[in-house]
Design an enzyme around this catalytic site. Sequence first.
Site, PDB file in Angstrom:
ATOM      1  N   LEU A  10       0.807  -1.463  -0.169  1.00  0.00           N
ATOM      2  CA  LEU A  10      -0.261  -0.148   0.072  1.00  0.00           C
ATOM      3  C   LEU A  10       0.793   1.071  -0.298  1.00  0.00           C
ATOM      4  CD1 LEU A  10      -3.104  -0.420   2.825  1.00  0.00           C
ATOM      5  CD2 LEU A  10      -2.953  -1.086   0.167  1.00  0.00           C
ATOM      6  N   GLY A  13      -1.007   5.500  -3.230  1.00  0.00           N
ATOM      7  CA  GLY A  13      -1.742   5.878  -3.921  1.00  0.00           C
ATOM      8  C   GLY A  13      -3.201   5.096  -4.313  1.00  0.00           C
ATOM      9  N   VAL A  14      -4.056   5.459  -4.978  1.00  0.00           N
ATOM     10  CA  VAL A  14      -5.104   4.814  -5.252  1.00  0.00           C
ATOM     11  C   VAL A  14      -4.966   3.986  -5.990  1.00  0.00           C
ATOM     12  CG1 VAL A  14      -5.828   6.284  -7.985  1.00  0.00           C
ATOM     13  CG2 VAL A  14      -7.312   5.834  -6.724  1.00  0.00           C
ATOM     14  N   CYS A 100      14.817  -0.394  -8.096  1.00  0.00           N
ATOM     15  CA  CYS A 100      13.943  -0.374  -6.927  1.00  0.00           C
ATOM     16  C   CYS A 100      12.960  -1.455  -7.685  1.00  0.00           C
ATOM     17  CB  CYS A 100      13.131   0.737  -7.042  1.00  0.00           C
ATOM     18  SG  CYS A 100      11.899   0.855  -5.775  1.00  0.00           S
ATOM     19  N   CYS A 203      10.784   8.239  -6.456  1.00  0.00           N
ATOM     20  CA  CYS A 203      10.367   7.783  -5.070  1.00  0.00           C
ATOM     21  C   CYS A 203      10.946   9.317  -3.935  1.00  0.00           C
ATOM     22  CB  CYS A 203       9.707   6.873  -4.292  1.00  0.00           C
ATOM     23  SG  CYS A 203      11.153   5.775  -5.266  1.00  0.00           S
TER      24      CYS A 203
END
Length: 374
Positions: A10, A13-14, A100, A203
Amino acid sequence: MTPQRVVVGLSGGVDSAVSAWLLKQQGHEVVGIFMKNWEDDDDSEYCSSNIDFVDAAAVADVLGIEIEHVNFAADYKDRVFAEFLREYEAGRTPNPDVLCNAEIKFKAFLDHAMRLGAEKIATGHYARVRELSAPSPAGAASFQLLKGLDPLKDQSYFLHRLNQAQLAKTWFPVGELPKTEVRRLAEEIGLPNARKKDSTGICFIGERPFREFLNRYLSHAPGPILDDRGRQLGEHVGLSFYTLGQRQGLGIGGVKDRKAPRGSGDHSPWYVARKDMARNTLYVVQGHDHPWLLYRSLRADDTSWVAGVPPAAGAMAAKARYRQADAACILAAGAGADLQLEFAQPQWAVTPGQSAVLYDGEVCLGGGVIASAQ
């Protein structure tokens, strides 16, 4: 489908929020994990990890699932950020999102999820995993990585280094949906982040000026900016701060031949075309389609193949950068650990350090890191 214990990344974000909801609707036992991957200047105006965790926790509350905050910052710095800096120091332009995914989200995170008793992990990426139904001969792939069904959001490019073991444990619930439907579902469910804008950029950098960020970590020596005729147009601030095809931030926007007629090449924008590390010289050219910006072939190394073995030589398609349509190409035979591609049409600003990713229709085959282009 038999209910399973699924750990969902999680992010706040949507996309990941709707992924968790979809899995819960299917009857799975869902647990959320928020990954903290960056700690430096975490309280600055540019770093949103604290806000993202609050959003992720709010989503978990609405969905009625547990959420755990896990710190992968040390892993990220060692496995991703150190390589990111090495590549920039060498004059290349790396894609940290690819690394990543391979090293953190589908390695460190996957390992942590398995320790929690997960049978699967899931993320909000726009991609799909297909399990092959026919029995596979020994050593053949059992899982394929497919493009997300929304062509504008497909993220298979960033996932091309995933292997069979990782794909066997991974689900991408929103990969079957267009983004518009994901937003609609989030509104319908009443998720608190339904209208949250998509994250952009890397990020750990957030919305901050990229050059300002790199300046804190990279050495830099100014040097000349030359055009394709060898004329000096200005001075660069350090080759690491520029990438091929770059148009903004060159500091030479006003250098034009004032006697040239409007519409001529002398009034075209300037683009970074070459970096000579040995001479600390930046070369720029005018015009988007200048010959120095067009490439017919490339060589990539550090290859990774989804099936575990390289595809057979021949005709296929490839992306030499994320925001690019699939380009018809020929994969050369006998390239060993490298891959050699010949394109049917010239490709624009093929950039060392970026990934060349191969496709067979909707199937992502894998790829490598671009080493050179001609």
